[in-house]
Design an enzyme around this catalytic site. Sequence first.
Site, PDB file in Angstrom:
ATOM      1  N   ASP A 277      42.563  38.386  26.025  1.00 36.90           N
ATOM      2  CA  ASP A 277      42.882  37.156  26.751  1.00 36.90           C
ATOM      3  C   ASP A 277      44.308  36.677  26.517  1.00 36.90           C
ATOM      4  OD1 ASP A 277      42.144  35.204  28.579  1.00 36.90           O
ATOM      5  OD2 ASP A 277      41.449  33.802  27.051  1.00 36.90           O
TER       6      ASP A 277
ATOM      7  N   ASP B 268      39.078  41.311  32.121  1.00 35.56           N
ATOM      8  CA  ASP B 268      40.475  40.853  32.073  1.00 35.56           C
ATOM      9  C   ASP B 268      41.450  41.871  31.496  1.00 35.56           C
ATOM     10  OD1 ASP B 268      39.502  38.461  33.033  1.00 35.56           O
ATOM     11  OD2 ASP B 268      39.958  37.287  31.257  1.00 35.56           O
TER      12      ASP B 268
ATOM     13  N   ASP C 229      34.337  28.170  29.567  1.00 34.88           N
ATOM     14  CA  ASP C 229      35.509  29.043  29.644  1.00 34.88           C
ATOM     15  C   ASP C 229      36.537  28.685  28.580  1.00 34.88           C
ATOM     16  OD1 ASP C 229      34.737  30.580  31.921  1.00 34.88           O
ATOM     17  OD2 ASP C 229      35.245  28.877  33.192  1.00 34.88           O
TER      18      ASP C 229
END
Length: 408
Positions: free
Chosen positions: A202, A240, A381
């Site tokens: 991330d 991601d 999130d």
Amino acid sequence: MTHMTPTTRAAVVLGVAVALTAGLAVAPARAHAAPVDPSSTSVTASPTTASSPPARSSKSAERAIAAFTSRGERGSTGAPVSPDPASTSVPSVPSVPSVPTVTTPAAVSQTIRTTPTTTLFRGGLYVDPAGEAARAATTLTSEGRTAEAAAARTISKQPVATWLGSWLTDAQLVKKIDGTVAAAEKVGATPLFVTYNIPNRDCGSHSAGGSADNAAYLRWNSLVASRLAGHRVVVVVEPDALTLISNCPEQTSGREATIASAVATLADAGVPAYLDAGNSNWVPPQTMAARLKAAGVDRARGFATNVSNYYPVESERAYAEKVSQATGGARYVIDTSRNGRGWKGTWCNAPGAGLGVVPSVQTGTTKLDALLWIKTPGASDGECNGGPAAGKWHASYAVQLVANRATG
């Protein structure tokens, strides 16, 4: 892969021939994904520092092919069935010094690519009665928060992916995988897992973390593969990871090669994998296709789109079909967990979002394999739009998702 004697090679060829004869062809918004709530485990140490539990014994090539073939015959067809919660219990896991590499034939990859969805997901998608939403419902009920408990309970009735990452020690990882697989096999359903432990995960944002380095990640992935080998399961690989190359290239150098090695290990274990491919409003199809190729999509089942995001199925299918064509016909799945109201202007706990259509396996003529709930609806999130830390249960948001859910 270890060297095979002529006798073993002959057994591999015979196993593949038998499987084939039997007909087994077994900017823009981020697709941010939050890890499983760390509070659900008692230890949050990285698996790179924990002691290694035992892995299943390495299989011979012929046993690996036979195991994958038999997975297509287990269970019954039809809607997923919720098992007895007691079935999730597993024995304690002792420690051993190392995790052996799974060595099964590359020929299995072609079987993974061509298996019909009705075989790949035979028995339906597994509904975990002890999943994150179910645990939240129990807690909220005990606190007298009736409306929030009801929303969590609604979500818990659907098949949702089980996420695996650095919030689990090695022993906890093995217990989580083994328990989920055993419970799913008891009812003949297919469980969905997500690996989420890539280094520099991330880009250091809300879901920062992951393995210490590539070597540690590949060791961790080998442990995951060793526990899944020989079972009918599906894995989504590293949400991601490939898309964020556009956002933080200095932190993601060489990432395609790392993922390619991880995918090869899963393929050698006979595990069908979908590499995350972002969404329709992030990386252009041709660019994403190039990254998928470099990351070993040819050894995987295909790719996944819209993970943890909100874009409509129609937009995702149009995007995914372009990516599929550019990758030589790779198959794909779409995350519909929160896209019931479409894109709402932000990826992080988007206000006004709603649950999408319930998960289902597809049998049409396109490359779409399934509509899945990969993101856990109700899991935050991150600390944005009133949410708690990434992975924590966001009770009021779950209520909103249920209230705004898609109909039909």
